[in-house]
Design a protein around this motif. Structure first.
Motif, PDB file in Angstrom:
ATOM      1  N   ALA A 321      58.925  22.573  48.132  1.00 26.35           N
ATOM      2  CA  ALA A 321      57.518  22.958  48.015  1.00 26.35           C
ATOM      3  C   ALA A 321      56.950  22.764  46.598  1.00 26.35           C
ATOM      4  N   PRO A 322      57.612  23.250  45.536  1.00 28.47           N
ATOM      5  CA  PRO A 322      57.041  23.013  44.204  1.00 28.47           C
ATOM      6  C   PRO A 322      56.930  21.534  43.860  1.00 28.47           C
ATOM      7  N   ALA A 323      57.874  20.718  44.341  1.00 25.28           N
ATOM      8  CA  ALA A 323      57.797  19.277  44.095  1.00 25.28           C
ATOM      9  C   ALA A 323      56.610  18.676  44.833  1.00 25.28           C
ATOM     10  N   ALA A 324      56.417  19.058  46.097  1.00 25.79           N
ATOM     11  CA  ALA A 324      55.282  18.537  46.868  1.00 25.79           C
ATOM     12  C   ALA A 324      53.963  18.926  46.211  1.00 25.79           C
ATOM     13  N   GLN A 325      53.843  20.177  45.789  1.00 22.30           N
ATOM     14  CA  GLN A 325      52.609  20.626  45.146  1.00 22.30           C
ATOM     15  C   GLN A 325      52.412  19.936  43.801  1.00 22.30           C
ATOM     16  N   SER A 326      53.495  19.644  43.093  1.00 18.14           N
ATOM     17  CA  SER A 326      53.385  18.947  41.815  1.00 18.14           C
ATOM     18  C   SER A 326      52.901  17.514  42.015  1.00 18.14           C
ATOM     19  N   LEU A 327      53.415  16.832  43.029  1.00 16.69           N
ATOM     20  CA  LEU A 327      52.945  15.477  43.343  1.00 16.69           C
ATOM     21  C   LEU A 327      51.454  15.497  43.679  1.00 16.69           C
ATOM     22  N   GLU A 328      51.045  16.493  44.435  1.00 19.43           N
ATOM     23  CA  GLU A 328      49.634  16.613  44.803  1.00 19.43           C
ATOM     24  C   GLU A 328      48.780  16.924  43.572  1.00 19.43           C
ATOM     25  N   ALA A 329      49.342  17.669  42.612  1.00 23.31           N
ATOM     26  CA  ALA A 329      48.589  17.989  41.395  1.00 23.31           C
ATOM     27  C   ALA A 329      48.358  16.752  40.540  1.00 23.31           C
ATOM     28  N   ILE A 330      49.323  15.839  40.498  1.00 25.86           N
ATOM     29  CA  ILE A 330      49.171  14.623  39.705  1.00 25.86           C
ATOM     30  C   ILE A 330      48.299  13.609  40.429  1.00 25.86           C
ATOM     31  N   TRP A 331      48.483  13.474  41.741  1.00 26.33           N
ATOM     32  CA  TRP A 331      47.720  12.499  42.540  1.00 26.33           C
ATOM     33  C   TRP A 331      47.062  13.220  43.708  1.00 26.33           C
ATOM     34  N   PRO A 332      45.928  13.886  43.481  1.00 27.41           N
ATOM     35  CA  PRO A 332      45.284  14.642  44.559  1.00 27.41           C
ATOM     36  C   PRO A 332      45.014  13.762  45.790  1.00 27.41           C
ATOM     37  N   GLY A 333      45.366  14.287  46.957  1.00 26.63           N
ATOM     38  CA  GLY A 333      45.172  13.566  48.198  1.00 26.63           C
ATOM     39  C   GLY A 333      46.379  12.781  48.650  1.00 26.63           C
ATOM     40  N   ILE A 334      47.439  12.776  47.854  1.00 28.11           N
ATOM     41  CA  ILE A 334      48.595  11.939  48.163  1.00 28.11           C
ATOM     42  C   ILE A 334      49.419  12.511  49.310  1.00 28.11           C
ATOM     43  N   ILE A 335      49.443  13.850  49.461  1.00 30.04           N
ATOM     44  CA  ILE A 335      50.183  14.483  50.558  1.00 30.04           C
ATOM     45  C   ILE A 335      49.235  15.437  51.278  1.00 30.04           C
ATOM     46  N   PRO A 336      48.681  15.041  52.399  1.00 34.81           N
ATOM     47  CA  PRO A 336      47.727  15.908  53.107  1.00 34.81           C
ATOM     48  C   PRO A 336      48.439  17.072  53.800  1.00 34.81           C
ATOM     49  N   GLY A 337      47.679  18.148  54.013  1.00 33.12           N
ATOM     50  CA  GLY A 337      48.161  19.254  54.829  1.00 33.12           C
ATOM     51  C   GLY A 337      49.094  20.229  54.154  1.00 33.12           C
ATOM     52  N   PHE A 394      43.532   4.223  41.973  1.00 27.71           N
ATOM     53  CA  PHE A 394      42.450   5.156  42.281  1.00 27.71           C
ATOM     54  C   PHE A 394      42.369   5.441  43.779  1.00 27.71           C
ATOM     55  N   ALA A 395      43.308   4.878  44.538  1.00 29.81           N
ATOM     56  CA  ALA A 395      43.476   5.190  45.961  1.00 29.81           C
ATOM     57  C   ALA A 395      44.975   5.153  46.255  1.00 29.81           C
ATOM     58  N   PRO A 396      45.759   6.014  45.599  1.00 29.21           N
ATOM     59  CA  PRO A 396      47.221   5.898  45.684  1.00 29.21           C
ATOM     60  C   PRO A 396      47.782   6.172  47.062  1.00 29.21           C
ATOM     61  N   GLU A 397      46.998   6.780  47.941  1.00 27.73           N
ATOM     62  CA  GLU A 397      47.502   7.044  49.289  1.00 27.73           C
ATOM     63  C   GLU A 397      47.452   5.824  50.190  1.00 27.73           C
ATOM     64  N   MET A 398      46.834   4.727  49.714  1.00 23.11           N
ATOM     65  CA  MET A 398      46.708   3.510  50.499  1.00 23.11           C
ATOM     66  C   MET A 398      47.759   2.483  50.086  1.00 23.11           C
TER      67      MET A 398
END
Length: 791
Positions: A321-337, A394-398
């Motif tokens: 969980a802290p790793a997932a939240q950290s990834l989301e903090a650096i690249w918002p939108g990268i891990i939905p839900g 600028f669209a890292p989720e794609m």
């Protein structure tokens, strides 16, 4: 065997060595389980070695791309299989090289025989190969198992846990045996949704720790597969008086063997949540540079470390969980839900972090070439910006191919109804709008509607002496923009949160105003602040809606008046701010039809339902058009010159009914007393191909005044053909609201709450106050040949 680098494999094949020959059981299994499609099939053999499997697949009837990263293997393949049918031998490192040579249309079969245990980033590679499978295609992995392999040769085999992990997430997975080798036949999506996982409960009263986020020279992030069965970032607790950045650097070295300097460790944000009811404080530390070779010093904690593509982070399975939240903090939108967590961003900034794969460089060049070839980027400055600014960051989720599609807008945020509310616009349109700003080095630019990429393109054009201020109403979008410009920006972009329709905050407006301003969402009205914050002679580019139809219009300020210089067909997400507008709609015939009044108040619609149940009057205009006929200026002309204008829409979930308007479409219309007329086009000649078809504009009308309204529409079409069709655009000026009529130039006037628009068309004189609309586009053939289509 234990080979780790390409040179060792090069020598292996050069010395005449090989691998276990392809057995009869494998041949039978492949022929039965993955037969060649009836229409022919294409296969990719990864790590082809001396080519035995590739040659066999070719004999089955596949067209085969056989790839290996050792040139000596490819050379031996050609020598040992000179008569191999349908095989293309290619030197390619599937983990690191640009896959430009692979078939862009994908494969029906991808094989990895005796290869997967040697892949360092196997999760990333298998995910990428899965994306290359055609519908119904199969990925076949053949491997020794640890159970049947001597301990000293463990590096050539997979254990049961590794096999289960590989097979997970596929719609179909079959495990078969071929003379002691495990054969996995995998079909369907290889995407497993990422979830936030926890470890066992702690005995502490509180938890504090630091997480290190590290990317390599290809921009991939480092994750470790822990013995707990989840992915983790390098992380750990602080020790004594150690600060968070120092803890992250220490944990990075202890867990991966990589070394970073304290000056390259930057605390980006603090995350606050809990673990099994215990408070947890996690410092997210961005490592911007490191040295050393990736190893796995703590094998009791981690099975292996791998570099992961950012766009694949949403489908890697369980992540601590802290790793997932950290990834989301650096690249918002990268891990939905992900579950909600409190995040406290710090004011400290870090330098941009380099790193991108060769494929991104190649695709960016292709995108730039396509935009330039289309005539959208004539200036060297904009061309160079397209070739330089990393759009994918600028669209890292794609995935890269989607991010660099020159004709595609990439949606990055949707509302609760699934509607797009933020996106990275199509590259050609961004280039065209930036060109229209007439930028010079050192220019100061305002952008309404953030995202990061467009602002960085502008920053590249204006150079080191220039600057960009970008604003958005959505705090999430602003946070995302701030993170991305920190990761990959120029340092010349400032992002703020607020309703951009009110302009930039006063402290961000340069003395004398902005040299140029661009609005990157559909606007129904033109804010006075955009004009007032624009320097005299400066250019404002915005997508303006006129009865719901949009043009990106370039204006130049002259005093209190904006003068249009250029029109471009476009479409953007809608305004979410105070100036957003709900379109008045009147339903007809139980919702089968709608009257849409995109500008102004609804006109009287009494008696229309009765009229629509009566006879239909039809008049042909005589205007014939072929495939790709450009009628965009016709729609703009009709919309800005016809009184009583509205749009008649056929509901997408209903039939086309009495109007014969294709469902989901709409037609430009004029209303009279209990009467209506509207303009459609009907196919009059089909030809052998769509390109040979011909269509004619036809007016349909209902009600007692229908014939007169129809003639009005016919006269409008013919006037356009006579005076405008050759390519003329209207002279358009925008005046402040409240400007008296006698101070307006002659023309057709559209009044909006904040401004007055005056359109001046060739062949028209005088002042006509009327609602305006347009139906626009380039004729590209009918979507429903059985019906009459609207414009």
């Amino acid at each position: 065997m234990g080979y780790a680098v390409r040179e060792e494999w090069q020598q292996h094949y050069a010395d005449g060595k090989g691998f276990r020959p392809l057995g009869d059981a494998e041949r039978v299994l492949l022929a039965e389980r993955v037969p060649v499609p009836e229409a022919g099939g294409r296969a990719l053999d990864v790590g082809s070695g001396t080519g035995e499997l590739a040659a066999y697949l070719g004999a089955l009837g596949y067209a085969v791309d056989a790839v290996d990263f050792a040139g000596s293997a490819i050379e031996r393949s050609r020598q040992e299989h000179p008569d191999a049918r349908g095989v293309r031998w290619m030197r390619l490192d599937i983990e690191h090289d640009d896959p430009a040579g692979l078939n862009p249309d994908g494969y029906d079969l991808i094989t990895l025989r005796l290869v997967v245990p040697f892949l360092k980033d196997r999760s990333r590679v298998l995910h990428g190969l899965g994306e290359r499978l055609r519908p119904g295609g199969a990925l076949v992995i053949t491997t020794p198992t640890a159970e049947l392999t001597a301990k000293e040769r463990r590096d050539i085999a997979l254990d049961e846990g590794e096999i289960l992990q590989i097979a997970g997430g596929w719609k179909e997975s079959a495990r078969l045996d071929a003379d002691g080798l495990a054969v996995l036949v995998l079909r369907g999506s290889c995407h497993t949704d990422t979830t936030a996982a926890e470890k066992r409960p702690t005995t502490s009263h509180a938890l504090t720790g630091a997480v290190a986020v590290v990317t390599d020279l290809s921009g991939r992030v480092l994750l470790g597969r822990s013995t707990r069965g989840m992915w983790e970032l390098p992380a750990g607790k602080t020790s004594g008086s150690e600060d968070f950045a120092a803890a992250a650097v220490r944990e990075l070295f202890e867990e991966t063997g990589l070394t970073a300097a304290a000056s390259d460790a930057h605390v980006v944000t603090m995350l606050v949540d809990d673990s099994h009811g215990m408070p947890r404080l996690t410092a997210v530390v961005r490592i911007t540079a490191f040295t050393g070779t990736l190893t796995n010093p703590e094998e009791r904690l981690f099975e292996r470390w791998e570099w992961h593509d950012l766009h694949a982070l949403a489908c890697v399975g369980p992540v601590f969980a802290p790793a997932a939240q950290s990834l989301e903090a650096i690249w918002p939108g990268i891990i939905p839900g992900l579950p909600a967590v409190h995040s406290y961003p710090l004011a400290a900034i870090h330098p941009p972090v380099p790193g991108e794969p060769a494929e991104a460089v190649r695709l960016r060049e292709q995108m730039a070439d396509a935009v330039i070839a289309g005539g959208w980027a004539p200036s060297e400055a904009v061309q160079e910006a397209l070739r330089t600014v990393p759009r994918h960051r600028f669209a890292p989720e794609m995935n890269l191919r989607t991010a660099y599609d020159d004709d595609l807008a990439v949606v990055t945020r949707r509302d609760e109804m699934g509607r797009a509310i933020s996106s990275v616009s199509a590259a050609w349109l961004q280039a065209d709008m930036i060109e229209s700003l007439r930028l010079v080095p050192g220019a100061r630019v305002y952008e309404a509607g953030s995202g990061g990429y467009n602002a960085e393109l502008i920053a590249h054009v204006v150079g080191p002496a220039g600057s960009v201020v970008t604003g958005d109403i959505d705090p999430y979008v602003v946070h995302r923009t701030q993170r991305f410009i920190a990761e990959a920006g120029s340092g010349r972009v400032t992002a703020f949160q607020g309703d951009a329709a009110f302009g930039a905050p006063a402290n961000l407006v340069p003395r004398g105003g902005f040299d140029a301003s661009v609005i990157t969402y559909n606007v129904w009205d033109i804010s006075a602040a955009w004009r007032e914050q624009l320097a005299e002679g400066g250019h404002l580019v915005l997508p303006l809606e006129m009865h719901g139809y949009t043009r990106a219009i370039s204006f130049q300020r002259r005093g209190d008046v904006l003068h249009a210089r250029k029109f471009t067909y476009c479409g953007f997400v809608r305004d979410q701010g105070q100036h957003g507008r709900t379109v008045p709609v009147v339903g007809l015939l139980d919702g089968e039809l709608q009257l849409r009044f995109e500008d102004g108040l609804p006109l009287p619609a009494e008696g229309l339902e009765e009229a629509l149940r009566g006879p239909r009057h039809e008049v042909a205009t005589g205007l014939i058009m072929g495939f790709q006929f450009d009628f965009s200026s016709l729609q703009l002309y009709a919309a800005t010159t016809l009184p009583g204008f509205c749009r008649l829409a056929a509901h997408a979930d209903k039939g086309s009914g009495v109007t014969l308007i294709a469902k989901g479409s709409d037609a430009p219309a004029v209303l009279g007393d209990r009467s209506i007329a509207y303009l459609v086009h009907v196919q009059i000649h089909h030809g052998d191909t769509v390109q040979e078809g011909e269509w004619e504009f036809v007016v349909h009308a209902f009600g007692e005044q229908g014939p007169q309204l129809a003639q009005q529409l016919v006269d409008t079409v013919r006037a356009w053909e006579r005076d405008v069709r050759a390519g003329a655009e209207p002279a358009l000026s925008v005046h402040p609201a409240g400007t008296p009529d006698h101070r307006l130039p002659p023309g057709d006037v559209l009044d909006k709450p904040l401004c007055r628009l005056v359109f001046q068309w060739p062949g028209r004189d005088g002042l006509l106050r009327a609602p305006v609309s347009e139906v626009e586009g380039v004729m590209s053939g009918p979507d429903a040949p059985a019906t009459v289509e609207s414009l």
